[in-house]
Design a protein around this motif. Sequence first.
Motif: not given
Length: 150
Positions: A2-12
């Motif tokens: 499974k891939a967790l998508h991380l977005q800086p300044l936002v979350g995942f």
Amino acid sequence: MKALHLQPLVGFGNIKLGMTRTEVLLMLGPCSTSFKNSPASLYPTDAWLNNGLRVFYSGTVPRVEYIELSRGAGFEVELWGHPVFSTKASLLIEFIELHSSLDREDPELGYSYTFPSIELSLWRPIVDSPDGQFFSTIGIGVHGYYSGVN
């Protein structure tokens, strides 16, 4: 995997920086462990996924201040569509530097890499070994977490 998508300044995924601890627990369910990161911590740090996902809180009402994800917990982390834990550290640093400047004054440089403008950090416990070619953790914080700018 499974891939967790991380977005800086936002979350995942659905977990966002600034969410209350109650909201996080409602989204993720009961944590597998909760611990005080330091004696000075106001709130416990919550962990899920074999301790591979850790959420840190701050504020008068506990809100997500920092999210850390670890390699070897049964998932891959993607940052802007790019795999984090399966990419060699040197290439990952180059990729992130396309989006943000590296803090080259970090006293732990080599082990720790911080990108203050996007409040992102990478860490590895060893450098000079085959395992040291890859990062062990990636973390993101709220505005000001590394940059000191709010």
